[in-house]
Design an enzyme around this catalytic site. Structure first.
Site, PDB file in Angstrom:
ATOM      1  N   ARG A  46       1.713  14.145 -35.744  1.00  0.00           N
ATOM      2  CA  ARG A  46       1.479  14.900 -37.632  1.00  0.00           C
ATOM      3  C   ARG A  46       0.014  14.010 -37.945  1.00  0.00           C
ATOM      4  O   ARG A  46      -0.429  13.431 -37.449  1.00  0.00           O
ATOM      5  CB  ARG A  46       2.573  14.509 -38.241  1.00  0.00           C
ATOM      6  CG  ARG A  46       3.686  13.679 -37.528  1.00  0.00           C
ATOM      7  CD  ARG A  46       3.407  11.962 -38.524  1.00  0.00           C
ATOM      8  NE  ARG A  46       3.015  12.266 -39.653  1.00  0.00           N
ATOM      9  CZ  ARG A  46       1.593  11.256 -40.509  1.00  0.00           C
ATOM     10  NH1 ARG A  46       1.927   9.717 -39.452  1.00  0.00           N
ATOM     11  NH2 ARG A  46       1.446  11.111 -41.602  1.00  0.00           N
ATOM     12  N   ALA A  48      -2.897  15.791 -41.048  1.00  0.00           N
ATOM     13  CA  ALA A  48      -4.166  16.426 -40.412  1.00  0.00           C
ATOM     14  C   ALA A  48      -5.245  16.582 -39.208  1.00  0.00           C
ATOM     15  O   ALA A  48      -5.269  17.237 -38.678  1.00  0.00           O
ATOM     16  CB  ALA A  48      -4.936  16.697 -42.523  1.00  0.00           C
ATOM     17  N   ARG A  89       1.613  24.183 -37.263  1.00  0.00           N
ATOM     18  CA  ARG A  89       1.846  24.108 -38.498  1.00  0.00           C
ATOM     19  C   ARG A  89       1.017  24.929 -39.940  1.00  0.00           C
ATOM     20  O   ARG A  89       0.187  24.872 -39.507  1.00  0.00           O
ATOM     21  CB  ARG A  89       1.652  22.472 -38.531  1.00  0.00           C
ATOM     22  CG  ARG A  89       2.624  21.747 -37.833  1.00  0.00           C
ATOM     23  CD  ARG A  89       3.255  20.531 -38.368  1.00  0.00           C
ATOM     24  NE  ARG A  89       3.556  20.194 -39.737  1.00  0.00           N
ATOM     25  CZ  ARG A  89       3.764  19.215 -40.294  1.00  0.00           C
ATOM     26  NH1 ARG A  89       3.169  18.000 -39.685  1.00  0.00           N
ATOM     27  NH2 ARG A  89       4.277  18.982 -41.752  1.00  0.00           N
ATOM     28  N   GLN A 196       7.891   8.364 -43.132  1.00  0.00           N
ATOM     29  CA  GLN A 196       6.566   8.244 -42.673  1.00  0.00           C
ATOM     30  C   GLN A 196       5.793   7.020 -43.379  1.00  0.00           C
ATOM     31  O   GLN A 196       5.270   6.233 -43.071  1.00  0.00           O
ATOM     32  CB  GLN A 196       4.654   9.755 -42.608  1.00  0.00           C
ATOM     33  CG  GLN A 196       5.495  10.549 -42.350  1.00  0.00           C
ATOM     34  CD  GLN A 196       5.824  11.701 -42.598  1.00  0.00           C
ATOM     35  OE1 GLN A 196       6.932  11.449 -43.670  1.00  0.00           O
ATOM     36  NE2 GLN A 196       5.876  13.325 -43.248  1.00  0.00           N
ATOM     37  N   ASP A 237      -3.823  17.775 -47.001  1.00  0.00           N
ATOM     38  CA  ASP A 237      -3.843  18.410 -45.455  1.00  0.00           C
ATOM     39  C   ASP A 237      -4.928  19.676 -45.799  1.00  0.00           C
ATOM     40  O   ASP A 237      -5.290  20.580 -45.061  1.00  0.00           O
ATOM     41  CB  ASP A 237      -2.327  18.882 -45.768  1.00  0.00           C
ATOM     42  CG  ASP A 237      -1.395  17.658 -44.688  1.00  0.00           C
ATOM     43  OD1 ASP A 237      -1.620  17.249 -45.456  1.00  0.00           O
ATOM     44  OD2 ASP A 237      -1.227  18.168 -44.054  1.00  0.00           O
ATOM     45  N   ASN A 247      -0.944  17.777 -50.012  1.00  0.00           N
ATOM     46  CA  ASN A 247      -0.945  17.018 -49.405  1.00  0.00           C
ATOM     47  C   ASN A 247       0.503  16.452 -48.896  1.00  0.00           C
ATOM     48  O   ASN A 247       1.758  17.333 -49.774  1.00  0.00           O
ATOM     49  CB  ASN A 247      -1.363  15.177 -49.654  1.00  0.00           C
ATOM     50  CG  ASN A 247      -1.161  14.697 -49.013  1.00  0.00           C
ATOM     51  OD1 ASN A 247      -1.501  14.650 -47.365  1.00  0.00           O
ATOM     52  ND2 ASN A 247      -0.769  12.999 -49.522  1.00  0.00           N
TER      53      ASN A 247
HETATM   54  O1  MRU Z   1       4.132  16.220 -42.703  1.00  0.00           O
HETATM   55  P1  MRU Z   1       2.518  15.352 -42.366  1.00  0.00           P
HETATM   56  O2  MRU Z   1       3.479  13.697 -41.329  1.00  0.00           O
HETATM   57  O3  MRU Z   1       1.847  15.944 -40.999  1.00  0.00           O
HETATM   58  O4  MRU Z   1       2.050  14.984 -43.582  1.00  0.00           O
HETATM   59  C1  MRU Z   1       0.882  14.099 -43.491  1.00  0.00           C
HETATM   60  C2  MRU Z   1       0.341  14.100 -44.511  1.00  0.00           C
HETATM   61  O5  MRU Z   1       0.700  14.682 -45.686  1.00  0.00           O
HETATM   62  C3  MRU Z   1      -1.195  12.941 -44.583  1.00  0.00           C
HETATM   63  O6  MRU Z   1      -1.067  12.349 -45.483  1.00  0.00           O
HETATM   64  C4  MRU Z   1      -1.635  13.678 -44.232  1.00  0.00           C
HETATM   65  O7  MRU Z   1      -2.077  14.457 -42.935  1.00  0.00           O
HETATM   66  C5  MRU Z   1      -3.364  12.779 -44.301  1.00  0.00           C
HETATM   67  S1  MRU Z   1      -3.515  12.694 -43.087  1.00  0.00           S
HETATM   68  C6  MRU Z   1      -4.957  11.905 -42.376  1.00  0.00           C
END
Ligand code: MRU
Length: 345
Positions: A46, A48, A89, A196, A237, A247
């Site tokens: 996970r 981005a 996704r 996370q 994202d 985000n």
């Molecule tokens: O659902 P996730 O854990 O994939 O979401 C990740 C985020 O929202 C991060 O802040 C984003 O991808 C930036 S990562 C470098």
């Protein structure tokens, strides 16, 4: 740090399983692009930039799985795989960006047969993975002037090595400040519902030796009001052409609280996260995930049976709440329609 997020080895993709961190460190191996797409949906991988690289390697798997001998035959199989991977996704533009970049390179007229397409696709996927660390380090350098000595920083979700291929975006900015001797302290939003922050960011900061304190998401405004908080920095994202930023859910809340307290709110992302095809943030697709992510905590259902649950995985922070967008090409300031377009050129 002796772990990796994603790696290509012996014709397969190896991923650290982010669902079981921090208490178990295990790697899962994928040699089928459909299984890899499912792993992206299930959030084995996970973040981005990480899913951008995973999408690119998924295309490499699909090319390897294709039985076609001709270049066009492999391309046909790649077209099917690209749809499956892109759909894994919806919010992070990097996934489609990684898939499309590999797809475009597979179209080169000079590729005379299936083997040549396979080789070109894998080379491009490696290039995407390899440039990630360089880009993230550049972001960290570009942000140094924004981080005061001794700063207390609020961070949301996970944006470190685990969310990228190497180094991290917002966590990369934090890491660069730490490496520059700035003596920072990070308040880590736990990031409901998938935690996370509590699970992944705390684990990464611990290994980096960066001082941090985990807080529940709802504590951020209280911290801003009662303690010295110097800035917030988050990843993202997808950024629309006007700077509106999608985000992890809870980011918008954090930006509103920062605005109310006069605290600068920064977004860090590679330029590949900017979607110039979308004029504003209302056009960004927001992923809605399984209600059980909210209802069930550590295997125990907390809500009464039959309770309606909403689980949007992302929110959009309007550009007006963002003090600057930090990229590998420089720091964009409002008005973002102009400053992001300038970075693109
Ligand atoms: O659902 P996730 O854990 O994939 O979401 C990740 C985020 O929202 C991060 O802040 C984003 O991808 C930036 S990562 C470098």
């Amino acid at each position: 740090m002796d772990y990796y997020t994603i790696r290509w080895s012996d014709g397969a993709v190896s991923l650290i399983d982010q669902r079981v961190l921090p208490h178990e460190v295990r790697y899962l191996r994928y040699d089928d692009y459909r299984a890899l797409a499912q792993a992206i949906t299930d959030m084995v991988v996970r973040g981005a930039p990480a899913i951008g690289a995973a999408g690119a390697y998924g295309m490499a798997l699909a090319a390897g799985q294709s039985m076609a001998a001709t270049a066009d035959g492999v391309r046909q199989d790649l077209a099917v795989a690209a749809e499956v991977l892109r759909a894994a996704r919806p919010t992070a533009v990097n996934l489609g960006w990684g898939v499309d970049r590999v797809w475009r390179c597979a179209q080169a007229a000079t590729l005379s047969d299936g083997a040549a397409v396979r080789a070109a696709v894998l080379t491009e996927a490696h290039a995407i993975a390899e440039e990630d660390g360089r880009i993230n380090r550049a972001m960290g350098r570009n942000a140094l002037d924004l981080i005061p000595q001794g700063a207390t920083i609020i961070h949301h979700c996970n944006t470190g090595t685990l969310a990228t291929v190497e180094y991290g975006t917002a966590l990369g900015v934090i890491r660069a400040a730490h490496e520059a001797g700035k003596n920072i302290h990070v308040l880590v939003d736990e990031t409901r519902p998938r935690l996370q922050g509590a699970r992944l960011t705390a684990w990464e900061l611990q290994q980096l030796g960066i001082a941090h304190t985990v807080i529940v998401d709802g504590a951020a405004a209280h911290m801003m009001r009662t303690r010295k908080v110097d800035l917030c920095v988050v990843g993202c994202d997808r950024v629309a052409a006007n700077g509106d930023t999608a985000n992890k859910i809870g980011t918008y809340h954090l930006a509103l609280a920062a605005h109310a307290h006069g605290i600068p709110f920064y977004v860090a992302c590679p330029t590949s996260t900017i979607d110039f095809t979308l004029a504003h943030g209302d056009l960004i697709p927001i992923e809605e995930r399984d209600p059980r992510e909210v209802a069930v905590v550590a295997g125990t259902q907390l809500t009464p049976d039959g309770t309606a649950i909403g689980n949007p995985a992302f929110d959009v922070t309007p550009a007006g709440y963002i003090a600057a967008i930090i990229t590998e090409r420089g720091v964009a300031r409002p008005p973002y329609v102009d400053s992001l377009a300038a970075l693109r050129e």
